[in-house]
Design a protein around this motif. Structure first.
Motif, PDB file in Angstrom:
ATOM      1  N   PHE A   1       0.946  -1.386  -0.081  1.00  0.00           N
ATOM      2  CA  PHE A   1      -0.006  -0.048   0.061  1.00  0.00           C
ATOM      3  C   PHE A   1       0.870   1.220   0.077  1.00  0.00           C
ATOM      4  O   PHE A   1       0.570   2.355   0.838  1.00  0.00           O
ATOM      5  N   ARG A   2       2.074   1.244  -0.896  1.00  0.00           N
ATOM      6  CA  ARG A   2       2.655   2.464  -0.694  1.00  0.00           C
ATOM      7  C   ARG A   2       2.005   3.862  -1.281  1.00  0.00           C
ATOM      8  O   ARG A   2       2.357   4.665  -0.459  1.00  0.00           O
ATOM      9  N   ASN A   3       1.222   3.860  -2.279  1.00  0.00           N
ATOM     10  CA  ASN A   3       0.825   5.196  -2.539  1.00  0.00           C
ATOM     11  C   ASN A   3      -0.815   5.271  -2.700  1.00  0.00           C
ATOM     12  O   ASN A   3      -1.407   6.106  -3.164  1.00  0.00           O
ATOM     13  N   HIS A   4      -1.350   4.363  -1.718  1.00  0.00           N
ATOM     14  CA  HIS A   4      -2.900   4.459  -1.383  1.00  0.00           C
ATOM     15  C   HIS A   4      -3.112   4.530   0.271  1.00  0.00           C
ATOM     16  O   HIS A   4      -3.200   3.726   1.069  1.00  0.00           O
ATOM     17  N   PHE A   5      -3.205   5.831   0.483  1.00  0.00           N
ATOM     18  CA  PHE A   5      -3.229   6.548   1.528  1.00  0.00           C
ATOM     19  C   PHE A   5      -4.375   5.728   2.598  1.00  0.00           C
ATOM     20  O   PHE A   5      -4.308   5.361   3.568  1.00  0.00           O
ATOM     21  N   TRP A   6      -5.721   5.749   1.908  1.00  0.00           N
ATOM     22  CA  TRP A   6      -6.827   5.285   2.752  1.00  0.00           C
ATOM     23  C   TRP A   6      -6.853   3.874   2.962  1.00  0.00           C
ATOM     24  O   TRP A   6      -7.212   3.341   4.095  1.00  0.00           O
ATOM     25  N   ALA A   7      -6.397   3.164   2.296  1.00  0.00           N
ATOM     26  CA  ALA A   7      -6.202   1.715   2.025  1.00  0.00           C
ATOM     27  C   ALA A   7      -5.248   1.363   3.249  1.00  0.00           C
ATOM     28  O   ALA A   7      -5.697   0.431   3.722  1.00  0.00           O
TER      29      ALA A   7
END
Length: 55
Positions: free
Chosen positions: A26-32
């Motif tokens: 989840f490097r670039n997926h803040f909410w996830a």
């Protein structure tokens, strides 16, 4: 003294799992990433209350 060591190792294991999942998936997926991190903390909390604290 051993109970404190157990808690410290448990918290360190939780931190390693959270950072590992963040970096791998989840490097670039803040909410996830936020939702998964909250879920991991809840799972570790549940296991702590069930197995570590109960013994």
């Amino acid at each position: 003294m051993s109970r404190q060591v157990t808690i410290v190792l448990y918290v360190l294991a939780m931190i390693v799992v959270i950072v590992g999942v963040d970096v791998l998936f989840f490097r670039n997926h803040f909410w996830a990433r936020l939702m998964v991190n909250v879920g991991i903390v809840l799972l570790f909390g549940g296991f702590y209350l069930r197995f570590v604290k109960g013994s």
